[in-house]
Structures are given as structure tokens and as C-alpha cells.
Design a protein around this motif. Structure first.
Motif, mmCIF file in Angstrom:
data_model
loop_
_atom_site.group_PDB
_atom_site.id
_atom_site.type_symbol
_atom_site.label_atom_id
_atom_site.label_comp_id
_atom_site.label_asym_id
_atom_site.label_seq_id
_atom_site.Cartn_x
_atom_site.Cartn_y
_atom_site.Cartn_z
ATOM 1 N N GLU A 51 0.834 -1.207 0.000
ATOM 2 C CA GLU A 51 0.000 0.000 0.000
ATOM 3 C C GLU A 51 0.866 1.253 0.000
ATOM 4 N N GLY A 52 1.927 1.257 0.803
ATOM 5 C CA GLY A 52 2.790 2.436 0.873
ATOM 6 C C GLY A 52 3.510 2.701 -0.427
ATOM 7 N N LEU A 53 4.018 1.649 -1.055
ATOM 8 C CA LEU A 53 4.729 1.827 -2.319
ATOM 9 C C LEU A 53 3.764 2.264 -3.421
ATOM 10 N N SER A 54 2.568 1.703 -3.427
ATOM 11 C CA SER A 54 1.575 2.102 -4.431
ATOM 12 C C SER A 54 1.237 3.577 -4.299
ATOM 13 N N LYS A 55 1.091 4.040 -3.068
ATOM 14 C CA LYS A 55 0.773 5.448 -2.834
ATOM 15 C C LYS A 55 1.906 6.343 -3.344
ATOM 16 N N MET A 56 3.153 5.921 -3.081
ATOM 17 C CA MET A 56 4.301 6.711 -3.539
ATOM 18 C C MET A 56 4.354 6.756 -5.064
ATOM 19 N N LEU A 57 4.157 5.604 -5.710
ATOM 20 C CA LEU A 57 4.205 5.555 -7.165
ATOM 21 C C LEU A 57 3.062 6.365 -7.777
ATOM 22 N N ALA A 58 1.875 6.263 -7.181
ATOM 23 C CA ALA A 58 0.743 7.039 -7.688
ATOM 24 C C ALA A 58 1.040 8.525 -7.622
ATOM 25 N N GLY A 59 1.644 8.946 -6.521
ATOM 26 C CA GLY A 59 1.992 10.358 -6.395
ATOM 27 C C GLY A 59 2.976 10.800 -7.461
ATOM 28 N N GLN A 60 3.972 9.943 -7.757
ATOM 29 C CA GLN A 60 4.964 10.285 -8.779
ATOM 30 C C GLN A 60 4.342 10.348 -10.174
ATOM 31 N N LEU A 61 3.298 9.525 -10.383
ATOM 32 C CA LEU A 61 2.632 9.514 -11.684
ATOM 33 C C LEU A 61 1.553 10.580 -11.809
ATOM 34 N N GLY A 62 1.308 11.315 -10.710
ATOM 35 C CA GLY A 62 0.279 12.348 -10.745
ATOM 36 C C GLY A 62 -1.116 11.802 -10.533
ATOM 37 N N LEU A 63 -1.225 10.603 -9.959
ATOM 38 C CA LEU A 63 -2.517 9.988 -9.700
ATOM 39 C C LEU A 63 -2.982 10.305 -8.283
ATOM 40 N N ALA A 64 -4.252 10.030 -8.047
ATOM 41 C CA ALA A 64 -4.786 10.208 -6.695
ATOM 42 C C ALA A 64 -4.103 9.222 -5.759
ATOM 43 N N PRO A 65 -3.801 9.619 -4.513
ATOM 44 C CA PRO A 65 -3.086 8.750 -3.569
ATOM 45 C C PRO A 65 -3.777 7.419 -3.325
ATOM 46 N N GLU A 66 -5.129 7.384 -3.434
ATOM 47 C CA GLU A 66 -5.851 6.152 -3.118
ATOM 48 C C GLU A 66 -5.915 5.169 -4.289
ATOM 49 N N THR A 67 -5.194 5.442 -5.362
ATOM 50 C CA THR A 67 -5.181 4.510 -6.495
ATOM 51 C C THR A 67 -4.725 3.131 -6.017
ATOM 52 N N VAL A 68 -5.508 2.124 -6.323
ATOM 53 C CA VAL A 68 -5.199 0.781 -5.824
ATOM 54 C C VAL A 68 -4.097 0.154 -6.669
ATOM 55 N N PRO A 69 -3.330 -0.814 -6.085
ATOM 56 C CA PRO A 69 -2.215 -1.425 -6.820
ATOM 57 C C PRO A 69 -2.609 -2.034 -8.153
ATOM 58 N N ASP A 70 -3.765 -2.716 -8.205
ATOM 59 C CA ASP A 70 -4.178 -3.331 -9.469
ATOM 60 C C ASP A 70 -4.467 -2.284 -10.540
ATOM 61 N N ALA A 71 -5.028 -1.146 -10.120
ATOM 62 C CA ALA A 71 -5.289 -0.071 -11.077
ATOM 63 C C ALA A 71 -3.983 0.494 -11.617
ATOM 64 N N LEU A 72 -2.958 0.570 -10.770
ATOM 65 C CA LEU A 72 -1.645 1.032 -11.233
ATOM 66 C C LEU A 72 -1.098 0.089 -12.296
#
Length: 724
Positions: A55-76
Motif C-alpha cells: 500500500e505504501g509503495l503504491s501510494k508513492m508511485l501514484a503520487g509520482q505519476l500524478g494519480l490520486a493517492p488512493e489509487t489501488v495497486p491493481d489499477a496502477l
């Protein structure tokens, strides 16, 4: 200080795999290399080696990609699998995401927005300093990431321990590029450029020592001279280990090598084999030992920094136990070292008797043996004929001729032996060494007599003495112009070395064969043979190897003959890296070559300084003056002669000091007659030798005097006082 690594950047650029994995201990420049290669064109996540959750890594990656923080790992994963990730407009891309997610395309580098059909990755994800341990669901997510179908996705990872991903599958599919400490270590030229900035006044010896302590480890090069290495290791290494790992590591810092079996027996209660393997997995600066599968050594700089963590009685107990175990495992030389370190010279001497005679032939062991000799009482080393013979051989190969002769004289105490054949063999081995001794001192006829006498009684068991006699006689034949006889002897020597499986002996014989081919005018074959030997020896060696240094000096000599002074200098400097603290006479060749190169550049001060350094090194090694005074004086005269404005082309400067130290009496006779204007045929008639022999002498004279033509040789000889 930043050290550019263009050759590694080229590798990363050329090998466009799905996963580019940089796995090495701290301080090998992994992060700096990726920054140099990517130049900001990537989505970068600095993990700092800290524990991560999915969950923490997904949140970090979503932030770097400009996505909402709550983007789920599968959606990434679904987004990253989209081929239209960077080519779509923001509005259309946002519509592809689950409700509530948005992406800021402006946060992605525009240079990575590849056109359709581009072979370059459209998106690079960097995970910098991946933690050693990750939860199973996070490892599974990475496996899914690496198996996505999107050809425009590339993952770059730096870590200190290989991640638990499906790396074999990626490798089978050609989708894995992995660089480890061996590839990431500084090359000699990069090391030199760094040291030139950090330690501009450091002499050659200091640089060589630093190179072999660090083996190209960038952080070590920068921190070791400043005494800050201990604090660095405390933070970057020890803080990441548990108590068991630290205990074993502190002990291994005092051992020259380690294996899982050895550690299991030294730390049985702690399951030492398991702990040792965990240290290997954690990239704790262990380097595989060449040609010894399963054995590793700790990087010398790290070992040195950790040795104060274990001392006193516990250390002495560890050394004695290690000595016993190493002897059982066949690592006799290391058993000797541990016995001496535990202040048990009697035990050390008993193990020395078990060494193979050919062990010393591998020149990396020569200095080690000489060091042991200084640390053990003489009476212990004189207790058996085998120990005396080993000492005599080591001293002879080290150029310490007087001491070698004293050793050989002591063998008389053991003669005659009760068994006649054993007595003949002992005397024959004794004479084989005496033949080499006389050759080094220039007593050619005495050398011939001893070698021929020895060969009458030496057996297959004495193959090393047979080879020594053949090579000694071949060198004498090369000196006197009897090249066909030399060729036969060297061919026999080569066959003998191969039948005995001694790679070191084969290389030494081929070194002489290269010189013979040059004397025969077969330059192309000489170069080809040398290239073959260098290719086989270079490989992925991690330890200094004086035999490789010897070959590099010979290559430098050939390059200088071709007028390629800059390349010759680089090769010779690389050779010096292989002979740190080596006390063999052949090291002189490097300094003669470097002095000649400096002289050609009209830097007479540097040329003379190098000769002074050569002399100092010979003194330090206690090498007999017969091995170095002549060549050094000859080079000094050359340098001075050139300084007077005379252009001397020196096709070959450095020579094997054991058979080409100066002009022989016969060569002087030939030169005097040539100086009188005689033809080659007239000289042969006067001296009762063949025309071919005269030509060979003339060729040797030109090489030794640094001349291309007869008139240059005569002028040089007059300037040096050889001719009146």
C-alpha cells in the motif's frame, strides 16, 4: 566528486531489457550511475532501503505519476500496461482510470513520450535502494509489474540484495540486465582520475596500495585515506545486520578466505553456514576467489576497518581453530598464516612442509612465503631438506641471490641420503637451482654445467626442476644466438607444463617464447601469443596477480616498440596494479619502460625519478644488484644521451633482467668488429661463428642499445663508454 561512467551508460542504453538491476554493496555508485544515464528522464522513487508495504509503495508511485493517492495497486498495473500511457491526452487518459483517479501528464518527462513504434522505452520506473526484505504481496506485485505486456515500460532497480522475484524467467526471456560489484567497480583509469583529484601528491606505491585495498570500490577510495571508513560501514553495513551476522563478520575480518563449510565448523552453534550465506545474500563486500569455487574473501579495506571488533583470547582461539580446519580443507597456505598470527611458528613450519613445490611458481605466493621466512626462527626453517629447498627457491625467484646460495649450501647437511636414488635426486634439484643462480649472476658456463648435470638424474616427480633447467638453458641460448636450440627447449618446457596442468608454468614458458619469436623476426606470432595469454589471464580476476603484471609489462614493451607510447604507459600502469608489494626482479621492467616513455617526452626529471623509484624498490626487496644495476645504469645513460639532443629510437627498453642485463662479451666483440667496418660475413669468419649467429648478435645489440641501425648502435656504444 562525480566520476563519469560512459562505458556503463552505454551498456544500459544498449541492453534495453524490461528489468535493469544494479545489485551491489553500498558505495559502488549505483544511484549516481542511473542519474548519469537517465538525466532526469524517469519516474524516480527513492526508497532508502527502508521497509515497504504494498500500500505504501503504491501510494508513492501514484503520487509520482500524478494519480490520486488512493489509487489501488491493481489499477496502477492496469495503467502501466496501457500502451497509450504517454501518447493519450490528459482528458482521455483520465477517463481510462477508475472514478476519482486523475493523472498529471505534465509530471512525466516529455522526452519519454515516444512515438508509436519507437524502440526506446516510453516510461522508465526507478526504484532506488530497494529494501533487502519485502512482504510476499509486494514481491508478487513486482512480478506482475515485470510481466506486463506493454513494450514501452522499463523498470530500473538499485539494491544491496537480489530481490525475491522471478529473475530466472526474465533472464530466459532476455529481459534482465544485471550489473554487480564486479561491473560497477571503478576501472583502473577511472580510479586514477579519482585519486588524481583526491590525492594529487600520492606516489605510485600509495596508489597501488589503495587500489588493492579497495579493488575499485568508489566509497572506499574516497573514505579510506580520511579514516572515515569505519563510521561509514557502521551506518551503511553493520546497522543492517543482526547480532549473529555481525559476530561472524567480525571473525571473518581476520581470515584471508571463507567458505560455508569453514564457517559451519567455526560457528557451529550459530549455524555458521546459514549465517555466512545470509551475509553473501546481503552483499557484505565478499568477493569470489579466482579458481576456488565456494571460497570468498572480504574486501581488504572492509576487513581492515572491522578488525578491531575482535581481539585478545577470543581472536587467538578463532585463529588456532581456523588453522586446523584450513589445513584439513587443503588451504595449507592460509593455515600457515593463521598459525603465525596466533604466535605458533612451529605449527606454521610444519604446514609449510606440506606445500607443493609448484606453489611458489604462482608468483602471487612468492611475497607471502618470503614474509613467513622473516617471521619464523631460522632453526625451524633449516629442520628439513624440503623447507631449505623451498626457501632457496623463493629467495632465488625474489632476486636475493646471496641468501639463496647460503640456503643451497645448507642442503649439504642432508647428504648423502641412505637411499642412492633419493640422494641423486636431491643433488639434481640442488644443481637445478644453482644453474639458475649462476645465470642470474652472468656465469653462463657454470649455469650450463649445473643444468645439464641436474637433467641426468631428475625424474618425472621433479618436473618443476626439469622445467627450470630447460628454461634456463633456453635463455642462455637466446643470449648467445642459438635460437633453434632455444626453441626446442621451450617446446619441451611447454609440453611439460601442460602435462602437469600448471597454468602458471605454461604462462612463464610462453613469456620466453614471445621473446624468442621476436628474436626470430616473427613479430606477428609473438603479438598473437601474447594476446592469447593476456585474454586467458585477464578474465574477471578480483585479486592482484603478479603473473598478469609480468605479461602486461611485456605488452607495454611491444607497444613502445611500435611507437604507441601512450598505450604502453596505460598498460604498464595496469601491470603495476597487479604487482603491489611484489619483490620479484621483473618489476624493474615497468620502471624502465615508464622512464623511457618520460624520456621520449623530454621529461628528464620524471625519467630519472622513475629510475630512483626502481632502485628504491629493488633495495626494499633486498634484490641482488646483479639483477638491476646494469639495466638501470643503461637507461640512465640513454636518458642523458637523449637529453644532449641526440635522437635515439629505442625499440625495446625493458628486458628480462635474468638474461639480457647488458651486452655480453661476445656481443661486445661483434660490435667492435662491426665498428671497424667489417661485414657480417667477415665478422663471422673472424669469430668462427655462422652468419646467422652474427645477425642474431647484431639484433640483440640493437635492442639493448636502443638502436634501429648499426651506426646508431655504434654511436650509442661510444657515448656509453662500451667502445673506445
Amino acid at each position: 566528486m562525480f566520476v563519469p561512467r560512459p562505458h556503463l551508460c552505454d551498456v544500459l542504453k544498449r541492453e534495453q531489457c524490461r528489468l535493469q538491476l544494479l545489485c551491489a554493496p553500498a558505495g559502488y555508485g549505483k544511484t549516481a550511475l542511473l542519474r548519469e544515464y537517465l538525466r532526469g528522464e524517469a519516474v524516480w522513487m527513492s526508497l532508502g532501503g527502508l521497509p515497504q508495504t504494498l500500500e505504501g509503495l503504491s501510494k508513492m508511485l501514484a503520487g509520482q505519476l500524478g494519480l490520486a493517492p488512493e489509487t489501488v495497486p491493481d489499477a496502477l498495473l492496469a495503467l502501466l500496461d496501457s500502451r497509450d500511457l504517454l501518447t493519450a491526452q490528459p482528458s482521455s487518459l483520465a477517463s481510462q482510470l477508475p472514478q476519482g483517479n486523475a493523472i498529471n501528464c505534465g509530471s512525466l518527462p516529455t522526452s519519454d513520450r515516444a512515438s508509436p513504434g519507437s524502440e526506446n522505452p516510453t516510461l522508465r520506473l526507478v526504484f532506488d535502494d530497494l529494501p533487502a526484505q519485502m512482504p510476499a504481496n509486494l514481491n508478487h506485485w513486482f512480478d506482475q509489474l515485470l510481466s506486463l505486456r506493454n513494450p514501452g515500460l522499463q523498470v530500473l532497480v538499485t539494491c544491496r540484495q537480489r530481490p525475491e522475484w522471478n529473475l530466472p524467467q526474465l533472464m530466459l526471456g532476455g529481459q534482465l540486465l544485471e550489473l554487480d560489484a564486479r561491473q560497477l567497480a571503478l576501472r583502473p583509469d577511472e580510479f586514477e582520475s579519482l585519486v588524481s583529484v583526491l590525492m594529487p601528491t600520492a606516489d605510485i606505491r600509495s596508489r597501488e596500495k589503495l587500489w588493492h585495498q579497495t579493488a575499485g570500490w568508489c566509497a572506499g577510495v574516497r573514505l579510506l585515506p580520511s579514516a572515515l571508513l569505519g563510521a561509514y560501514l557502521e551506518r551503511e553495513l553493520l546497522a543492517r545486520l543482526n547480532d549473529e551476522q555481525r559476530e561472524v563478520l567480525y571473525g571473518l575480518a581476520h581470515l584471508a578466505k571463507a567458505s560455508a563449510d569453514l564457517c559451519q565448523q567455526l560457528w557451529e552453534e550459530q549455524q555458521g553456514a546459514r549465517v555466512f550465506r545470509s551475509l553473501l545474500d546481503a552483499q557484505v563486500f565478499f568477493v569470489p576467489i579466482d579458481h576456488q569455487p565456494g571460497w570468498f574473501r572480504l574486501l581488504p579495506a572492509v576487513s581492515q576497518a572491522l578488525q578491531d571488533r575482535l581481539s585478545g583470547v577470543p581472536l587467538n582461539r578463532l585463529r588456532l581453530r581456523a588453522c586446523q580446519l584450513l589445513g584439513v580443507l587443503g588451504q595449507v597456505d592460509d593455515a600457515v598464516e593463521q598459525a603465525l598470527s596466533a604466535d605458533q611458528p612451529e605449527v606454521a613450519a610444519s604446514y609449510m612442509e606440506r606445500l607443493w613445490l609448484s606453489w611458489i611458481l604462482s608468483e602471487r605466493h612468492l611475497d607471502r612465503f618470503i614474509d613467513w621466512r622473516e617471521r619464523i626462527e631460522p632453526q625451524l626453517l633449516q629442520s628439513s631438506s624440503r623447507l631449505i629447498y623451498l626457501c632457496a627457491k623463493a629467495l632465488l625467484f625474489s632476486g636475493r641471490l646471496d641468501e639463496a646460495e647460503e640456503c643451497l649450501q645448507r642442503l649439504g647437511r642432508f647428504c648423502p641420503l641412505p637411499d642412492r636414488k633419493r640422494n641423486q635426486r636431491l643433488l639434481a634439484n640442488w644443481q637445478a637451482l644453482y644453474g639458475t643462480l649462476h645465470t642470474l649472476r652472468g656465469n653462463v658456463e657454470q649455469a650450463r654445467l649445473h643444468c645439464h648435470a641436474a637433467l641426468r638424474y631428475l625424474t618425472v616427480q621433479d618436473w618443476l626442476s626439469v622445467l627450470l633447467c630447460h628454461c634456463t638453458l633456453a635463455r642462455i641460448d637466446m643470449q648467445t644466438g642459438e635460437l633453434n636450440e632455444a626453441q626446442v627447449l621451450l617446446e619441451h618446457s611447454l609440453e611439460l607444463a601442460r602435462r602437469q596442468g600448471s597454468r602458471e608454468a605454461e604462462v612463464l614458458v610462453n613469456t620466453d617464447r614471445v621473446r624468442l619469436l621476436l628474436l626470430q623476426g616473427k613479430s606477428a606470432l609473438a603479438h598473437s601469443l601474447l594476446r592469447t595469454e593476456l585474454a586467458q589471464l585477464t578474465g574477471s580476476r578480483t585479486q592482484p596477480y603478479p603473473l598478469l603484471g609480468r605479461l602486461l609489462f611485456l605488452q607495454g614493451e611491444l607497444l613502445l616498440q611500435q611507437g604507441r607510447a601512450d598505450e604502453a604507459e596505460q598498460v604498464v600502469q595496469a601491470g603495476l596494479m597487479q604487482v603491489r608489494d611484489c619483490c620479484a626482479p621483473f618489476v624493474l621492467n615497468a620502471y624502465l619502460l615508464l622512464s623511457e616513455i618520460a624520456s621520449r617526452r623530454h621529461d628528464q626529471e620524471q625519467a630519472q625519478q622513475l629510475l630512483c623509484e626502481a632502485e628504491r624498490r629493488m633495495h626494499w626487496g633486498r634484490i641482488d644488484s646483479a639483477c638491476y644495476q646494469g639495466p638501470i645504469e643503461l637507461q640512465r645513460n640513454r636518458n642523458g644521451f637523449r637529453d644532449q639532443g641526440t635522437d635515439i629510437d629505442v625499440p625495446a627498453v625493458a628486458r628480462m633482467p635474468d638474461y639480457q642485463d647488458g651486452l655480453t662479451p661476445r656481443e661486445v666483440s661483434v660490435l667492435k668488429l662491426l665498428a671497424e667496418g667489417m661485414s657480417v660475413r667477415e665478422v663471422g669468419h673472424r669469430l668462427f661463428i655462422s652468419v646467422n649467429t652474427v645477425k642474431t648478435h647484431a639484433k640483440n645489440i640493437n635492442v639493448k642499445l636502443g638502436a634501429c641501425r648499426r651506426t646508431q648502435a655504434i654511436n650509442s656504444a661510444k657515448a656509453m663508454g662500451i667502445l673506445a
